[in-house]
Design a protein around this motif. Structure first.
Motif, PDB file in Angstrom:
ATOM      1  N   UNK A  17      45.305  24.378  37.211  1.00 30.22           N
ATOM      2  CA  UNK A  17      45.255  25.340  38.198  1.00 30.22           C
ATOM      3  C   UNK A  17      45.994  26.741  37.818  1.00 30.22           C
ATOM      4  N   UNK A  18      47.093  26.629  37.281  1.00 29.26           N
ATOM      5  CA  UNK A  18      48.062  27.594  36.581  1.00 29.26           C
ATOM      6  C   UNK A  18      47.385  28.213  35.803  1.00 29.26           C
ATOM      7  N   UNK A  19      46.755  27.587  34.808  1.00 30.41           N
ATOM      8  CA  UNK A  19      46.005  28.156  33.604  1.00 30.41           C
ATOM      9  C   UNK A  19      44.905  29.107  34.152  1.00 30.41           C
ATOM     10  N   UNK A  20      44.069  28.500  35.215  1.00 28.33           N
ATOM     11  CA  UNK A  20      43.032  29.280  35.690  1.00 28.33           C
ATOM     12  C   UNK A  20      43.708  30.551  36.391  1.00 28.33           C
ATOM     13  N   UNK A  21      44.847  30.732  37.144  1.00 28.07           N
ATOM     14  CA  UNK A  21      45.246  31.763  37.620  1.00 28.07           C
ATOM     15  C   UNK A  21      45.807  32.573  36.509  1.00 28.07           C
ATOM     16  N   UNK A  22      46.170  32.365  35.468  1.00 28.75           N
ATOM     17  CA  UNK A  22      46.701  33.167  34.125  1.00 28.75           C
ATOM     18  C   UNK A  22      45.476  33.878  33.716  1.00 28.75           C
ATOM     19  N   UNK A  23      44.611  32.928  33.504  1.00 32.60           N
ATOM     20  CA  UNK A  23      43.210  33.569  32.767  1.00 32.60           C
ATOM     21  C   UNK A  23      42.644  34.461  33.549  1.00 32.60           C
ATOM     22  N   UNK A  24      42.504  34.397  35.058  1.00 34.08           N
ATOM     23  CA  UNK A  24      41.941  35.442  36.071  1.00 34.08           C
ATOM     24  C   UNK A  24      42.665  36.692  35.579  1.00 34.08           C
ATOM     25  N   UNK A  25      44.012  36.369  35.873  1.00 34.91           N
ATOM     26  CA  UNK A  25      44.834  37.656  35.750  1.00 34.91           C
ATOM     27  C   UNK A  25      44.887  38.376  34.328  1.00 34.91           C
ATOM     28  N   UNK A  26      44.955  37.450  33.333  1.00 37.23           N
ATOM     29  CA  UNK A  26      44.963  38.082  31.985  1.00 37.23           C
ATOM     30  C   UNK A  26      43.346  38.977  31.876  1.00 37.23           C
ATOM     31  N   UNK A  27      42.382  38.300  32.259  1.00 37.51           N
ATOM     32  CA  UNK A  27      41.267  38.834  32.194  1.00 37.51           C
ATOM     33  C   UNK A  27      40.893  40.143  32.856  1.00 37.51           C
ATOM     34  N   UNK A  28      41.660  40.171  34.118  1.00 42.90           N
ATOM     35  CA  UNK A  28      41.460  41.316  34.973  1.00 42.90           C
ATOM     36  C   UNK A  28      42.102  42.441  34.258  1.00 42.90           C
ATOM     37  N   UNK A  29      43.492  42.162  33.681  1.00 48.41           N
ATOM     38  CA  UNK A  29      44.049  43.530  32.886  1.00 48.41           C
ATOM     39  C   UNK A  29      43.139  43.983  31.595  1.00 48.41           C
ATOM     40  N   UNK A  30      42.453  43.052  31.152  1.00 44.78           N
ATOM     41  CA  UNK A  30      41.583  43.696  29.801  1.00 44.78           C
ATOM     42  C   UNK A  30      40.482  44.405  30.317  1.00 44.78           C
ATOM     43  N   UNK A  31      39.663  43.589  31.427  1.00 42.16           N
ATOM     44  CA  UNK A  31      38.573  44.362  31.893  1.00 42.16           C
ATOM     45  C   UNK A  31      38.824  45.763  32.682  1.00 42.16           C
ATOM     46  N   UNK A  32      39.811  45.864  33.562  1.00 41.78           N
ATOM     47  CA  UNK A  32      40.297  46.990  34.145  1.00 41.78           C
ATOM     48  C   UNK A  32      40.866  48.074  33.287  1.00 41.78           C
ATOM     49  N   UNK A  33      41.575  47.807  32.531  1.00 39.92           N
ATOM     50  CA  UNK A  33      42.185  48.683  31.495  1.00 39.92           C
ATOM     51  C   UNK A  33      41.203  49.197  30.407  1.00 39.92           C
ATOM     52  N   UNK A  34      40.603  48.243  29.871  1.00 44.22           N
ATOM     53  CA  UNK A  34      39.350  48.921  28.873  1.00 44.22           C
ATOM     54  C   UNK A  34      38.238  49.695  29.578  1.00 44.22           C
ATOM     55  N   UNK A  35      37.979  49.437  30.925  1.00 43.94           N
ATOM     56  CA  UNK A  35      37.153  50.446  31.645  1.00 43.94           C
ATOM     57  C   UNK A  35      37.680  51.713  31.759  1.00 43.94           C
ATOM     58  N   UNK A  36      38.902  51.710  32.385  1.00 44.86           N
ATOM     59  CA  UNK A  36      39.495  52.783  32.806  1.00 44.86           C
ATOM     60  C   UNK A  36      39.903  53.791  31.484  1.00 44.86           C
ATOM     61  N   UNK A  37      40.362  53.034  30.520  1.00 43.74           N
ATOM     62  CA  UNK A  37      40.636  53.626  29.117  1.00 43.74           C
ATOM     63  C   UNK A  37      39.456  54.314  28.664  1.00 43.74           C
ATOM     64  N   UNK A  38      38.544  53.629  28.835  1.00 41.63           N
ATOM     65  CA  UNK A  38      37.044  54.246  28.205  1.00 41.63           C
ATOM     66  C   UNK A  38      36.595  55.507  28.861  1.00 41.63           C
ATOM     67  N   UNK A  39      36.672  55.292  29.964  1.00 41.68           N
ATOM     68  CA  UNK A  39      36.386  56.593  30.874  1.00 41.68           C
ATOM     69  C   UNK A  39      37.298  58.059  30.733  1.00 41.68           C
ATOM     70  N   UNK A  40      38.504  57.382  30.403  1.00 36.50           N
ATOM     71  CA  UNK A  40      39.470  58.881  30.183  1.00 36.50           C
ATOM     72  C   UNK A  40      39.411  59.051  28.747  1.00 36.50           C
ATOM     73  N   UNK A  41      39.292  58.185  27.911  1.00 37.22           N
ATOM     74  CA  UNK A  41      39.293  58.646  26.571  1.00 37.22           C
ATOM     75  C   UNK A  41      38.087  58.996  26.155  1.00 37.22           C
TER      76      UNK A  41
END
Length: 219
Positions: A17-41
């Motif tokens: 359960x903790x693994x899935x929570x960590x996976x979701x949070x980690x993946x959320x960072x990657x997706x949101x950061x990559x999309x935002x960085x792509x738009x700006x850059x």
């Protein structure tokens, strides 16, 4: 070896359960950061591609971000944004900008002037040339920068745990804080392997996306 593997699998089972929570949070960072960085850059790259001074300032600024030690950059925003997701997101975003911006500028500047002149001769406006000619031709280079940025974000996001940002770094921090005690190594391995698996997954996604979004003639 077998005993260690069994111990690891047992630890994983107990902490799924903790693994899935960590996976979701980690993946959320990657997706949101990559999309935002792509738009700006990409937007900044388009604006500065033909302005040498502005281009050097933009690339120089984002280059400075990536030289700042990770822990320092993550903690820099705590007084303003507090702990958790927000300061981690901002720090990761600053790291993610350079590869995309650099590749955007490089890709756009590599478009043949003859091709642009032909498009202009066909009556295309500057906006039409950008979206119908320049960006499609530069896309393979741009998406390579996005891919590098996503992988960079996946790795560095593990540091977010130090400012209560969550992610797979939680397992690594937990293991290091209990090093020598039962399940400490299992926790470290779980966080590390989770990060690697997520990075490989995103890398595969980008390989597929690049193939199906790149015009056939320039693959």
């Amino acid at each position: 070896m077998g005993e260690s593997l069994n111990s690891f699998l047992e630890f994983f089972s107990k902490n799924s359960d903790d693994f899935m929570e960590a996976l979701i949070r980690h993946a959320t960072y990657v997706v949101t950061v990559t999309i935002t960085a792509t738009i700006i850059a990409v937007a900044v790259g388009v604006l500065v591609r033909r302005r040498p001074v502005a281009r050097e300032v933009a690339l120089g600024t984002t280059s400075v971000f990536i030289t700042i030690p990770s822990l320092a950059l993550f903690t820099l925003f705590i007084p303003v944004l507090g702990l958790g997701f927000a300061p981690s997101f901002v720090a990761l975003l600053l790291y993610a900008l350079l590869p995309i911006m650099r590749n955007t500028v490089t890709g756009l500047n590599s478009v043949s002037p003859e091709v642009l002149e032909s498009a202009k001769g066909m009556g295309m406006s500057s906006t039409e040339r950008l979206f119908k000619v320049e960006l499609p031709l530069a896309w393979p280079v741009i998406i390579t920068g996005i891919r590098v940025s996503a992988l960079l974000t996946t790795g560095i996001a593990a540091i977010a745990t130090l400012i209560a940002g969550g992610g797979f770094g939680d397992f690594i921090k937990k293991g290091l804080s209990r090093l020598g005690l039962p399940n400490s190594l299992e926790a470290i391995w779980l966080g590390t392997l989770g990060t690697i698996a997520l990075a490989l997954t995103f890398d595969l996604i980008f390989v597929v996306v690049r193939r199906f979004t790149t015009p056939r003639g320039i693959r």
